[in-house]
Design a protein around this motif. Sequence first.
Motif, PDB file in Angstrom:
ATOM      1  N   PHE A 200       7.270   8.595  44.060  1.00  0.00           N
ATOM      2  CA  PHE A 200       7.302   8.741  42.486  1.00  0.00           C
ATOM      3  C   PHE A 200       7.702  10.203  42.382  1.00  0.00           C
ATOM      4  CE2 PHE A 200       5.035  10.228  38.962  1.00  0.00           C
ATOM      5  CZ  PHE A 200       5.344   9.453  38.012  1.00  0.00           C
TER       6      PHE A 200
ATOM      7  N   GLN B 112      13.449   3.322  36.925  1.00  0.00           N
ATOM      8  CA  GLN B 112      13.417   4.784  36.262  1.00  0.00           C
ATOM      9  C   GLN B 112      13.706   4.657  35.062  1.00  0.00           C
ATOM     10  OE1 GLN B 112      16.397   7.443  38.452  1.00  0.00           O
ATOM     11  NE2 GLN B 112      17.342   7.855  36.372  1.00  0.00           N
TER      12      GLN B 112
ATOM     13  N   SER C  36      10.997   8.300  38.051  1.00  0.00           N
ATOM     14  CA  SER C  36      11.235   7.107  38.922  1.00  0.00           C
ATOM     15  C   SER C  36      10.272   6.731  39.864  1.00  0.00           C
ATOM     16  CB  SER C  36      12.571   7.306  39.501  1.00  0.00           C
ATOM     17  OG  SER C  36      12.295   8.303  40.557  1.00  0.00           O
ATOM     18  N   LEU C  37      10.117   5.446  40.124  1.00  0.00           N
ATOM     19  CA  LEU C  37       9.216   4.814  41.005  1.00  0.00           C
ATOM     20  C   LEU C  37      10.045   3.858  42.000  1.00  0.00           C
ATOM     21  CD1 LEU C  37       6.490   4.361  42.005  1.00  0.00           C
ATOM     22  CD2 LEU C  37       6.163   2.580  40.689  1.00  0.00           C
TER      23      LEU C  37
ATOM     24  N   ASN D  58       6.011  15.085  42.636  1.00  0.00           N
ATOM     25  CA  ASN D  58       6.602  14.024  43.362  1.00  0.00           C
ATOM     26  C   ASN D  58       5.230  13.725  44.248  1.00  0.00           C
ATOM     27  OD1 ASN D  58       7.151  13.538  46.524  1.00  0.00           O
ATOM     28  ND2 ASN D  58       8.395  12.414  45.416  1.00  0.00           N
TER      29      ASN D  58
END
Length: 432
Positions: A256, A302, A285-286, A239
Amino acid sequence: MRVMKWSMIALAVSAGTSQFAMASSQDESKGLIEDSTFGVNTRALYFSRDFRNEPLDGYETVNGKRKSRAEETGLGFNALFESGYTQGTVGVGFDVIGLLGVKLDSGKGRAGTGLFPQGSDGRSQDQYSKGGGAIKFRISDTVLKVGDQYTTAPVFASDDSRLLPELPQGISLTSNEIKGLKLEGGHFTSSVSQSQTYHDSLGLTKTDFAGGVYSFTPELTASLYYAKTEDFFRKIYNNINWTHALSEDQSFALDFNIYDTKSDGEGKQRAYKDGSTKLDNRAFSLQGAYTIGAHTFTLAAQKVTGDGDYGYGVDGGGTVFLANSIARSDFNAEGEKSYQARYDINMATFGIPGLSFMARYVTGSGANTATTNNGKEWERDLEAKYVIQEGPAKDLSLRLRQATYRSGDGVYYGSPSIDELRLIAQYPLNIL
């Protein structure tokens, strides 16, 4: 990238060694009883699921009979006593957890919300309880805990989305010796699920994990974790989170997340696609959020690539730190890509502190599951929450959550249409 990231952590460890001379948590210990705390969190929960437009008049079954609705109400008590530590170089203490769930309203035809254990006749139990304890040891700012304990690591996180939380059993080690760096690891061999009372009710054999979080600056943090759940999968999680203040009442944040998952041993958790393919995928995912005054606007994307869906559950129902894991769906099927738009408003700016509202919409496509290829799904969530700010009922929170889920392809749950409603009243009582 992993070599660089570990090198940065090693550099931070080296640079921070001078900080060991500072007073630690153990140095400031007042004693086993003097530093103890005791609280009871009370939660009343009404949970309703309406399975709409169902074939054969319903999705979930009771004794083979299909039903179109699940609806139950319960009251949960979560008591936690945490002692302080004895004084000296090595501090010793203990924690005690007590959990009680009471059924307020249910019925044979309406059971199945996941709030209570169910008997062979399909009826929910009137009440159920579970609990345990742990012994803990502290040296400086490092804590070793053995026994029953809640977990929050992104590769092993206990779930608390129903009446009572999951309760894992094992060993954990957490170290905060260096400013800005948190290291943790764990070895867990069983876990009690939310709606059961016996160990191993999640089917866990063994999970070992290690990782940490480092704050490079007050605005930038990064996490890296590794976990192996025996005969299920191994995971690597990363992350990066960045938050930047644009002005006194404006900020921007980026988050992220990525999981790399591969089957381990027997590979008990298979891909949904055909029931035999082992997991070998990446889920990432962002998310970006812009806040101005009382308003926060969020967009997220995602994607799952590789073989199988992003699998979790046996390693904790909360082990899904992905942006589009929301109230009903996780949008985590093989090949699925999904997008989210969300809006939050904090009414404190308008003179009503404690009141907030949230609305979000997520749409997913390209999902490959046991029932469909290139499936589509969407979910809309609405939430209103109020926390009483003062008076005898201070900290009492009242929450209304509504979720609408649709999938013409029956991507998950065997149910293409679900309307879900939760009414939650929660009151934390701090006794010590």
